[in-house]
Write a protein that holds these residues in place. Structure first.
Motif, PDB file in Angstrom:
ATOM      1  N   GLN A   1      34.995  47.736  73.670  1.00 50.14           N
ATOM      2  CA  GLN A   1      35.399  46.624  74.526  1.00 50.14           C
ATOM      3  C   GLN A   1      36.463  45.768  73.850  1.00 50.14           C
ATOM      4  O   GLN A   1      37.390  45.280  74.502  1.00 50.14           O
ATOM      5  CB  GLN A   1      34.198  45.755  74.884  1.00 50.14           C
ATOM      6  N   LEU A   2      36.360  45.621  72.534  1.00 47.05           N
ATOM      7  CA  LEU A   2      37.281  44.749  71.807  1.00 47.05           C
ATOM      8  C   LEU A   2      38.678  45.351  71.699  1.00 47.05           C
ATOM      9  O   LEU A   2      39.679  44.663  71.894  1.00 47.05           O
ATOM     10  CB  LEU A   2      36.713  44.472  70.413  1.00 47.05           C
ATOM     11  N   TRP A   3      38.753  46.654  71.398  1.00 50.03           N
ATOM     12  CA  TRP A   3      40.034  47.289  71.083  1.00 50.03           C
ATOM     13  C   TRP A   3      40.371  48.460  72.005  1.00 50.03           C
ATOM     14  O   TRP A   3      41.402  49.107  71.814  1.00 50.03           O
ATOM     15  CB  TRP A   3      40.055  47.767  69.636  1.00 50.03           C
ATOM     16  N   GLY A   4      39.540  48.748  73.000  1.00 54.85           N
ATOM     17  CA  GLY A   4      39.818  49.845  73.918  1.00 54.85           C
ATOM     18  C   GLY A   4      39.270  51.163  73.405  1.00 54.85           C
ATOM     19  O   GLY A   4      38.862  51.298  72.247  1.00 54.85           O
ATOM     20  N   LYS A   5      39.257  52.147  74.271  1.00 54.19           N
ATOM     21  CA  LYS A   5      38.721  53.460  73.914  1.00 54.19           C
ATOM     22  C   LYS A   5      39.642  54.167  72.919  1.00 54.19           C
ATOM     23  O   LYS A   5      40.855  54.058  72.993  1.00 54.19           O
ATOM     24  CB  LYS A   5      38.563  54.329  75.164  1.00 54.19           C
ATOM     25  N   SER A   6      39.034  54.882  71.997  1.00 50.96           N
ATOM     26  CA  SER A   6      39.786  55.742  71.086  1.00 50.96           C
ATOM     27  C   SER A   6      38.987  57.013  70.886  1.00 50.96           C
ATOM     28  O   SER A   6      37.748  56.992  70.879  1.00 50.96           O
ATOM     29  CB  SER A   6      40.029  55.050  69.738  1.00 50.96           C
ATOM     30  N   GLU A   7      39.693  58.102  70.730  1.00 51.88           N
ATOM     31  CA  GLU A   7      39.029  59.406  70.671  1.00 51.88           C
ATOM     32  C   GLU A   7      38.303  59.587  69.341  1.00 51.88           C
ATOM     33  O   GLU A   7      38.857  59.340  68.266  1.00 51.88           O
ATOM     34  CB  GLU A   7      40.062  60.521  70.842  1.00 51.88           C
ATOM     35  N   LEU A   8      37.042  60.005  69.425  1.00 46.87           N
ATOM     36  CA  LEU A   8      36.286  60.374  68.239  1.00 46.87           C
ATOM     37  C   LEU A   8      36.646  61.817  67.898  1.00 46.87           C
ATOM     38  O   LEU A   8      36.408  62.734  68.677  1.00 46.87           O
ATOM     39  CB  LEU A   8      34.787  60.254  68.509  1.00 46.87           C
TER      40      LEU A   8
END
Length: 431
Positions: free
Chosen positions: A178-185
């Protein structure tokens, strides 16, 4: 804690001191202790019904040991080591890491690293946590920031109002998302097996990492329930969907059949139930962790590979430094929070990003490099000092500097953030 009354979460009496932490892992517990020591009203929200350790043994360095000691946690029974060796699978020494003995003396430790069972670490941290600090069985959903604080939403329609939210909710952190947006694991392409066994008669003053063409087997002394043991780790290249073998110990022994003693002895003393497997995942690093009334720590901020061997330790450091940078601040004022969190970011982000990047680089070099690169790597390791100089530079010098900072803090000296000039532009590893 099962009976926390959210309706009585009074805003006024503790306004400016209310801190909510999502996740009761090592980082969350460390932050809880550190912030309570600074006079904050802390709640740690954990989704599981019980707060307990997962996994096997870990390694802490002198930084983590001194931080635990500052929390009033017993550390003098840990099995510390002063030397780390990189060896070829047949026993030939490639790299020797030694640490500043005068600094270790100042830190009141006999060695730089110490083995510890994760369950014992949790037990020691939890003994310093008040019963009413941890709120179990609460799944975080989201948060809403406002001028008067931050409202945190949980499954079941419950909420809690705080002045500061800390995401310590692991590699799949919803707070980070929520803070920095989705990023791929992303899958790093390696798996690590963690085990431990009772073994007597081996040198207990060193950590040893043994490498073949694509495999690593490392081991370190460990004291567990008063017994002399060794923790060990086996690292191998691994596909993202590669299934676990039916007989893990036989599988590992087969891949390490050419490794010199004491590798076979340690494996033969291992019980199947004392073995855990992890697929190593990572996210692209962030340039900042904090925004508004929210920050993140531990794997939520910097998931790392086993080559750092220090995920839990860095999470403990995060919590400790967060407490120091928020010391004496009125958290009801968001601009005050941002000042404190900005200093925290400046202290931690580049340092941990460098550790994570160095660990990822070593993982690729030792387990996923093309054969020509592996041949060059082994030549440099066996016949030059280039790898040793790079490993010392990237894994010792900054850590020793950080230990000095912790020692200064415990003497009551003022904490100041690291400056941009204290970081070199190029921290890459060149073999």
């Amino acid at each position: 804690m099962e009976n926390f009354n959210f309706e009585k979460n009074s805003q006024e009496p503790n306004k400016g001191k209310r801190v909510a932490i999502i996740g009761a892992g090592p980082g969350g517990l460390s932050a809880g202790i550190a912030l309570q020591q600074e006079g904050f009203d802390v709640k740690i929200f954990e989704r599981h019904k019980q707060t307990k350790a997962l996994g096997g043994a870990i390694i802490l360095n002198a930084i983590g040991i001194n931080i635990l000691r500052s929390y009033g946690i017993k550390t003098d029974d840990m099995a510390t080591t002063a030397i780390q060796r990189f060896r070829r699978f047949d026993g030939h020494q490639r790299v020797l890491q030694q640490f500043d003995s005068s600094l270790l003396n100042k830190a009141n430790v006999s060695g730089w690293m110490a083995g510890l069972m994760r369950s014992e670490l949790y037990e020691r941290l939890l003994n310093k946590i008040p019963d009413d600090m941890i709120v179990n069985n609460h799944d975080f959903i989201s948060y809403e920031e406002g001028s008067e604080g931050i409202n945190i939403l949980f499954e079941g329609g419950k909420s809690y109002t705080a002045d500061l939210l800390i995401g310590a909710d692991g590699v799949n952190s919803l707070v980070r998302q929520q803070l920095w947006g989705k990023s791929e694991l992303q899958h790093l392409g390696i798996a690590v097996w963690l085990g431990w066994s009772e073994v007597e008669g081996l040198n207990r003053n060193e950590i040893v990492l043994n490498h073949s063409d694509i495999f690593q087997f490392g081991y370190a002394p460990l004291v567990f329930k008063g017994k002399n043991c060794f923790e060990w780790w086996f690292v191998e290249p691994c596909g993202e969907n590669q299934p676990e073998p039916n007989d893990p110990l036989s599988y590992i022994r087969d891949r390490l059949k050419n490794f010199a003693e004491p590798v076979p002895e340690i494996l033969n003393a291992t019980k199947p139930q004392n073995l855990f497997r992890w697929l190593i995942k990572y996210r692209e690093p962030l340039n900042a962790w904090s925004k508004g009334r929210v920050t993140i720590i531990g794997d939520a901020a910097h998931p790392t590979s086993p080559y750092a061997a220090y995920g839990a330790g860095m999470a403990i450091e995060d919590g400790y430094f967060l407490g120091k940078y928020l010391q004496g601040l009125d958290l009801s004022d968001v601009t005050v929070i941002q000042t404190g969190l900005g200093k925290y970011d400046n202290q931690r982000v580049k340092y941990t990003n460098h550790v994570v990047d160095f660990a990822r680089t070593l993982g690729k070099i030792f387990h996923n490099a093309p054969k020509p690169v592996r041949i060059l790597r082994d030549f440099l390791l066996d016949f030059t000092k280039i790898p040793e100089r790079n490993i010392v530079k990237n894994s010792i010098e900054e850590a020793e500097s950080l230990l000095k900072t912790v020692l200064d803090l415990e003497k009551g000296n003022q904490l100041s953030p690291l400056t941009e000039a204290e970081y070199e532009e190029d921290k890459s590893v060149k073999f």
